[in-house]
Each structure stands twice: as C-alpha cells, then as structure tokens.
Design an enzyme around this catalytic site. Structure first.
Site, mmCIF file in Angstrom:
data_model
loop_
_atom_site.group_PDB
_atom_site.id
_atom_site.type_symbol
_atom_site.label_atom_id
_atom_site.label_comp_id
_atom_site.label_asym_id
_atom_site.label_seq_id
_atom_site.Cartn_x
_atom_site.Cartn_y
_atom_site.Cartn_z
ATOM 1 C CD GLU A 191 -23.631 -29.740 15.891
ATOM 2 O OE1 GLU A 191 -23.576 -29.157 16.787
ATOM 3 O OE2 GLU A 191 -23.775 -30.818 15.870
ATOM 4 C CG ASP A 229 -12.503 -22.628 23.008
ATOM 5 O OD1 ASP A 229 -12.795 -21.374 23.465
ATOM 6 O OD2 ASP A 229 -11.542 -23.196 23.317
ATOM 7 C CG ASP A 285 -22.418 -19.405 26.590
ATOM 8 O OD1 ASP A 285 -21.758 -20.168 25.774
ATOM 9 O OD2 ASP A 285 -21.993 -19.488 27.687
#
Length: 220
Positions: free
Chosen positions: A47, A121, A157
């Site tokens: 990850e 980011d 998102d």
C-alpha cells in the site's frame, strides 16, 4: 519536536517491522522482502501512502497467507500501524519509510503481487502532474516490480485525480482488464477492498462524498 513524536521515532528504530534509513536491512531489502523480512514465500501486497496503516494492518488481519507492506515517508504515521501490528502479533506486516519516488530502490523485479494506492494527495495543480502517484512517471516505476497479471488499485474521493488517471491509462497500450466506477459502494467492485475503511475514507463517506475506484493490470 514534541516528546511524543520523539518517542515514536525511537519506537520505529527498535521495531523490527519498520524498515527505514539507519537500519542495515534498509540497504539490503530490495528483492529480499520474503527472505530477510518475512522469512516465507507468501505473495507481497503493497500500500502506497499508507498513512497510519489502517488498511495495511486490516488486510494483514484478513489474509494471513499474504505479506503486507505499507509505504509512507511520515514516521509518526507509520508508528501507529507498526505498533498495532506488534500488539496484535501480526508477523505478516511491515512498513517502509521512504519517498514513493524512490520505490524502485526497495523492490526488485516481479516482487509485488498487488499494489494499492489509497486516497493519495491528488496534486491538483497542473505543475504537479508528475507528482501524482498515477502519472506516467510513477506507472513506469511500478511496472517492473509488479508480477505478471498483478493488480494495481486506486481509491480516491477526488474526481480530478480519478478522471486524470483514467485518461492516462486509456492512452497507454500496455494496460489490460481496466475496471472502474465513480461510486464504489454502489458498484460491482464494492467488495474489492475487503470491507476495510481508513479513517479518512470513513470521514469522506460520512460527508456524502462518493468514493471512486479503479483497477488494472499491465499487459506484459
């Protein structure tokens, strides 16, 4: 620097599941994660920008037959995942403290089975395109270290990053099995994340923001 942060940095120096500069294994780990860190031959799942390590640790709980590595530059964040894994006796978890653009210094060819990019980011400014973790520059870093038919996932998102990534992937001729949705929890892919939410994802979801998701493989 606060006392709490200093204490966390000291823990990181002592915790064997944290790989960082100053430890001998830091210079030896490339191509040797299974041999030197995990001492088994289980598949490796990575990850990127793992933050506090909730997703990395969550996966490790669910899938003891795999090895999981969270990558982040922030030592105080990694500390949380590292200490949680130790308290729970999870020996299939490790954390690498480094900048992601240096990832090829720490993973050898075909060493990674699966790669997750979770809420990175978005780097929205045009001048920051090369810093986006799904830019062509970063895809070329990942490609050699991903096993044949290994999967790369993105959850975000941010609509701008999601649309940008789709455009990048569709322009390439080495991408296959591309699947995507702009509403993860209402899609056929909703079980792909194994039911694990990070603190940030829960926060975004509570605000009513739809989670975007895509996955793909390199055709190599």
């Amino acid at each position: 620097m606060g006392r709490k942060k200093l204490a966390r940095f000291k823990d990181n120096e002592e915790n064997e599941n944290v790989i960082q500069e100053g430890k001998s294994i830091f210079e030896e780990i490339k191509g040797n994660w299974n041999k030197k860190q995990f001492e088994n031959e289980h598949p490796i799942v990575v990850e990127l920008a793992c933050g506090r390590g909730e997703f990395t640790v969550g996966l490790a709980r669910e899938y003891p037959e795999n090895n999981f590595i969270g990558v982040d530059i922030k030592g105080s964040r990694i500390w949380k995942g590292s200490t949680t894994a130790i308290k729970e006796g999870l020996e299939n978890v490790a954390f690498l403290r480094t900048q992601i653009e240096l990832l090829d210094r720490f993973f050898g060819k075909d060493e990674i089975e699966e790669l997750w990019i979770t809420f990175p980011d978005p780097r929205p400014r045009d001048g920051d395109e090369k810093k986006r973790l799904t830019s062509p520059r970063f895809l070329e870093i990942y490609k050699p270290m991903i096993k044949k038919d290994g999967i790369i996932h993105l959850k975000t998102d941010n609509t701008g990053l999601f649309d940008y990534t789709l455009e990048v992937l569709k322009e390439r001729d080495d991408i296959k099995d591309l699947g995507y949705t702009d509403d993860f929890y209402s899609s056929e892919y909703k079980n792909d994340h194994h039911g694990i939410k990070t603190r940030y994802e829960a926060m975004f979801s509570e605000k009513g923001e739809k989670i975007k998701y895509l996955k793909f493989r390199f055709d190599n």
